[in-house]
Write a protein that holds these residues in place. Structure first.
Motif, short mmCIF file in Angstrom:
data_model
loop_
_atom_site.label_atom_id
_atom_site.label_comp_id
_atom_site.label_asym_id
_atom_site.label_seq_id
_atom_site.Cartn_x
_atom_site.Cartn_y
_atom_site.Cartn_z
N TYR A 159 -12.73 -30.64 69.54
CA TYR A 159 -14.11 -30.29 69.19
C TYR A 159 -14.59 -29.07 69.97
CZ TYR A 159 -14.81 -34.62 66.53
OH TYR A 159 -14.76 -35.63 65.59
N THR A 169 -22.99 -26.99 63.99
CA THR A 169 -21.88 -27.79 64.54
C THR A 169 -22.26 -28.40 65.88
OG1 THR A 169 -20.29 -26.36 63.41
CG2 THR A 169 -19.44 -27.76 65.18
N LEU A 209 -22.60 -32.38 66.81
CA LEU A 209 -21.77 -33.00 67.85
C LEU A 209 -22.59 -33.69 68.94
CD1 LEU A 209 -18.92 -30.36 68.24
CD2 LEU A 209 -18.74 -32.65 67.26
N TRP A 260 -22.23 -37.38 70.10
CA TRP A 260 -21.34 -37.87 71.15
C TRP A 260 -22.09 -38.06 72.46
CZ3 TRP A 260 -16.95 -39.95 69.87
CH2 TRP A 260 -16.37 -39.59 68.64
N ALA A 317 -17.88 -34.15 73.99
CA ALA A 317 -17.89 -33.15 72.91
C ALA A 317 -19.29 -32.66 72.58
CB ALA A 317 -17.25 -33.75 71.65
N LEU A 375 -14.33 -32.35 61.29
CA LEU A 375 -14.80 -33.10 62.45
C LEU A 375 -14.73 -34.60 62.19
CD1 LEU A 375 -18.01 -31.10 63.52
CD2 LEU A 375 -15.74 -30.99 64.57
N LYS A 408 -12.12 -37.37 63.73
CA LYS A 408 -12.69 -38.54 64.42
C LYS A 408 -12.03 -39.83 63.91
CE LYS A 408 -16.64 -40.38 63.17
NZ LYS A 408 -18.09 -40.56 62.92
#
Length: 351
Positions: free
Chosen positions: A80, A95, A99, A102, A130, A319, A323
């Protein structure tokens, strides 16, 4: 096709790189092969894929299931972070915002671990740095001597107001469900706000976020309806999708499973989702319901990414697929460690 402005070679480059990376993900037939392997064989198998550097680096400190767990976490975080490093302009902004989920997962993992008295080292093994909270900051939280001190360490950050309000109740009740839900409500609210104001690519990003909200709400309704008692579910629903919170509450009160599914289908226009909902009329374990709905989400975003090949969608699809590759490998390793039969493990895989 998504509009591409002049000088957007970086957009084309990063979206092309995502397609290359997707082609390197573990295919379905390899998961089926791993169902017949032992844990050491699975470890050797993933070492021959994209996880070799992490396995090699960690093999002197860990073994067995611990080696697999830590290697998977390290690999996902590094992947990532490398994507953020090559993503330009608004694509990077979207992006990075995406993220931040997380951060929620990592904070909740630390708080749960601290509350249960787990050693910091065991908690660290499953953290994925990440989001905005990097490994150094996560280690600082792990070093705190109580969950309350962990919350205080986040003062001034965007998660803190919800944590300050909800964490005492979570400790008192022994349940983190409301805290987790409130954190994700804020997360999705900020994601939707990112899509406004005519930002390039915002419309496509908004469509993805709304689909994810819908899938999450439908999954939660299935889960909540499986409980012995069901009260007002408004607080557990995430606003911003195709359903209003009041509509979701009404759906939760449907007397039968058929009535519930009929009500959901009236609000849904996506053919693959309609088909899956029809398949879910028969009773199934809740994890199978959630996986079936997750597959719809991934498949729909794959279709959208082909319509908009130089937008945020190829990045988001990768992504998510990455995952779930890590989640699948973790499920395989844990299942083998626990001695579960292959068919049982298979039911937990997103393939």
């Amino acid at each position: 096709m998504a509009e591409i402005s002049s000088g957007s070679a970086q957009y084309i480059y990063v979206c092309t790189r995502m397609r290359v990376r997707r082609s390197q993900l573990i295919p379905r037939e390899d998961y089926l092969r791993m169902l017949n392997m032992s844990l050491p064989e699975i470890t050797r198998f993933i070492e021959d894929t994209g996880y070799k550097s992490e396995i090699d680096e960690l093999a002197t400190a860990f073994s067995g299931i611990d080696l697999v767990e830590v290697a998977l976490s390290w690999n996902l975080a590094k992947e990532y972070q490398s994507i953020l490093a090559i993503t330009p302009g608004e694509l990077m902004r979207f992006t990075a915002s995406y993220l931040r989920r997380w951060d929620i997962q990592n904070v909740l993992t630390i708080l749960r671990g601290k509350t249960q008295g787990m050693p910091a080292g065991k908690i660290r093994e499953v953290l994925i740095p990440a989001g905005a909270l990097d490994r150094v900051f996560l280690d600082r939280m792990l070093a705190e001597d109580s969950p309350e001190r962990v919350v205080e360490a986040l003062k001034g950050m965007r998660l803190y107001p919800v944590l300050e309000r909800e964490f005492p109740r979570a400790l008192e009740t022994g349940s983190f469900a409301r805290l987790e839900n409130e954190l994700y409500k804020g997360y999705y609210e900020r994601l939707l706000a990112e899509t406004k104001g005519g930002v390039k690519g915002g419309r496509v990003f908004k469509g993805y976020v709304q689909l994810e909200i819908d899938i999450r709400n439908i999954q939660n309704l299935f889960r909540l309806r499986a409980q012995p008692t069901l009260e007002d579910v408004r607080e557990m629903m995430i606003p911003g999708g195709s359903f209003t919170v009041d509509e979701l509450q009404r759906l939760s009160t449907a007397e039968s499973r058929d009535e519930f599914i009929d009500g959901v289908k009236k609000q849904v226009t996506l053919p693959p989702l309609l088909n899956v909902l029809e398949d879910l009329r028969s009773e199934r374990p809740i994890h199978e319901v959630e996986i079936a709905l997750t597959r719809v989400q991934l498949e729909q975003m794959d279709r959208v990414s082909k319509r908009y090949p130089f937008s945020i969608t190829p990045i988001l699809v990768y992504l998510e697929q990455k995952k779930y590759e890590v989640a699948n490998l973790r499920a395989l390793a844990r299942g083998k460690e626990a001695g579960l039969p292959g068919e049982r493990i298979r039911s937990y895989l997103v393939m």
